[in-house]
Write a protein that holds these residues in place. Structure first.
Motif, PDB file in Angstrom:
ATOM      1  N   LYS A   1       0.247  -1.513  -0.202  1.00  0.00           N
ATOM      2  CA  LYS A   1       0.459   0.019  -0.065  1.00  0.00           C
ATOM      3  C   LYS A   1       0.706   1.046  -0.091  1.00  0.00           C
ATOM      4  N   LEU A   2       1.331   1.778  -0.896  1.00  0.00           N
ATOM      5  CA  LEU A   2       1.724   3.512  -1.439  1.00  0.00           C
ATOM      6  C   LEU A   2       1.385   3.975  -1.937  1.00  0.00           C
TER       7      LEU A   2
ATOM      8  N   LYS B   1      -2.451  -1.023  -8.527  1.00  0.00           N
ATOM      9  CA  LYS B   1      -2.773  -0.997  -7.091  1.00  0.00           C
ATOM     10  C   LYS B   1      -2.318  -1.668  -5.870  1.00  0.00           C
ATOM     11  N   TYR B   2      -0.955  -1.389  -6.217  1.00  0.00           N
ATOM     12  CA  TYR B   2      -0.345  -2.115  -4.787  1.00  0.00           C
ATOM     13  C   TYR B   2      -0.302  -0.115  -4.680  1.00  0.00           C
ATOM     14  N   MET B   3       0.387   1.149  -5.723  1.00  0.00           N
ATOM     15  CA  MET B   3       1.007   2.638  -5.475  1.00  0.00           C
ATOM     16  C   MET B   3      -0.465   3.389  -5.464  1.00  0.00           C
ATOM     17  N   GLY B   4      -1.670   3.145  -5.470  1.00  0.00           N
ATOM     18  CA  GLY B   4      -2.992   3.202  -4.983  1.00  0.00           C
ATOM     19  C   GLY B   4      -3.260   3.762  -6.352  1.00  0.00           C
ATOM     20  N   ALA B   5      -3.062   3.688  -7.745  1.00  0.00           N
ATOM     21  CA  ALA B   5      -3.802   4.400  -8.688  1.00  0.00           C
ATOM     22  C   ALA B   5      -5.280   3.289  -8.999  1.00  0.00           C
TER      23      ALA B   5
ATOM     24  N   PHE C   1       5.454   4.429 -11.804  1.00  0.00           N
ATOM     25  CA  PHE C   1       5.510   5.379 -11.325  1.00  0.00           C
ATOM     26  C   PHE C   1       6.840   7.176 -12.531  1.00  0.00           C
ATOM     27  N   LEU C   2       7.400   6.177 -12.128  1.00  0.00           N
ATOM     28  CA  LEU C   2       8.373   7.329 -13.639  1.00  0.00           C
ATOM     29  C   LEU C   2       8.253   7.526 -14.289  1.00  0.00           C
ATOM     30  N   LEU C   3       6.875   7.243 -15.452  1.00  0.00           N
ATOM     31  CA  LEU C   3       6.682   8.007 -15.809  1.00  0.00           C
ATOM     32  C   LEU C   3       5.615   9.283 -15.248  1.00  0.00           C
ATOM     33  N   THR C   4       4.995   8.713 -14.416  1.00  0.00           N
ATOM     34  CA  THR C   4       3.855  10.042 -13.751  1.00  0.00           C
ATOM     35  C   THR C   4       4.401  11.423 -12.464  1.00  0.00           C
TER      36      THR C   4
END
Length: 306
Positions: free
Chosen positions: A38-39, A67-71, A299-302
């Motif tokens: 959960k990040l 999903k693990y990064m909250g999207a 992550f790096l794209l956004t």
């Protein structure tokens, strides 16, 4: 931060950006190994997976990574979408853009389809495999697995055996590994070696033994029967006997050389079951590396937008 809006392949990606993705991927993998899932990295972002071909590992991996990064994640299969009603890829992309998608992850049977989509939409586009062209996330997860085991890619000898002609994985690995300083040897039936692959940096060997001699990593490739329209080898039994990877063949590699495969594996054809389940196999580890490296890519794209 990546310079390009999209991740379409490794052929044009600078070595520095490959290293950056692997660096962040290593950090993500450490978190996953601690069961931290959960990040906040993609909180408020939307990710759509748009798959025109079947997939288990890649599709599930991208979905879990987001999903693990909250999207917010939406999955679209071509078989159950407006594609069946005749909608073009460009129009599908425009529709997803109008819905304010931030990232579109696409798999398509035609090479160049992700690039076309990237030119059409404002959203970031990630190539999850386009025909026989490239599969950048698979190569990145393979390199992440190698780097975690060896500390560096530079100086490694990686042997790739199997259906090279139809393999987008082989091509992306070749581009990425060469940029990071590895030697890449290949072996396959002559009918499954693409024209010009040597000009891309591969060493085509005359035998399995030559390809594997002194290798740090031996990677088998899946026979892609769905992309073959003619008999490129007599039978699966003959293929296994003359082109498969076995315990006897691995004796030519370095002691404790890693056994890898992008999956799914045809047991007893591309690799023996003993190798797949053996101590030097990293096939299951590649799966976890896949989630980690795809987390890094998204992550790096956004990153600059968060």
């Amino acid at each position: 931060m990546l310079k390009s809006k999209d991740i379409l392949g490794l052929r044009e990606m600078p070595a520095e950006e490959i290293d950056e993705i692997l660096d962040v991927g290593m950090s993500m993998k450490k978190l996953l190994k601690q069961n931290i899932k959960k990040l906040p990295h993609l909180q408020g972002k939307s990710v759509t997976t748009l798959f025109y071909e079947n997939s288990t590992r890649t599709r599930c991996s991208f979905e879990l990574a987001a999903k693990y990064m909250g999207a917010h994640v939406v999955n679209i299969s071509a078989d159950s979408s407006s594609v069946k009603k005749g909608e073009t890829l460009v129009d599908t992309g425009k529709t997803l853009d109008a819905m304010k998608n931030d990232i579109i992850v696409i798999r398509h049977p035609m090479g160049g389809a992700p690039a076309l989509l990237g030119r059409t939409v404002k959203a970031h586009v990630v190539n999850a495999g386009d025909g026989m062209n490239e599969h950048p996330s698979q190569a990145l997860l393979d390199m992440l697995t190698m780097r975690e085991n060896f500390g560096s890619i530079e100086g490694l000898k990686v042997a790739i055996l199997g259906d090279i002609s139809h393999s987008r994985v082989a091509k992306s690995n070749l581009f990425g590994l060469k940029k990071l300083g590895a030697e890449v040897t290949m072996y396959a039936p002559k009918t499954l070696i693409p024209t010009g692959i040597e000009r891309m940096g591969a060493k085509i060997c005359r035998s399995r033994e030559e390809a594997v001699e002194g290798a740090d990593v031996v990677m088998g490739l899946r026979i892609q029967l769905e992309r073959q329209h003619a008999g490129n080898f007599p039978s699966l039994g003959e293929y296994s006997k003359f082109y498969g990877v076995s315990e006897a063949l691995m004796k030519y590699a370095k002691p404790n050389a890693l056994v890898m495969h992008p999956g799914p594996v045809n047991r007893g054809v591309e690799l023996t079951s003993g190798l797949i389940d053996g101590e030097t196999s990293r096939i299951e580890e590649q799966v976890l590396s896949g989630i980690a490296v795809r987390m890094a890519m998204l992550f790096l794209l956004t990153k600059e937008e968060i």
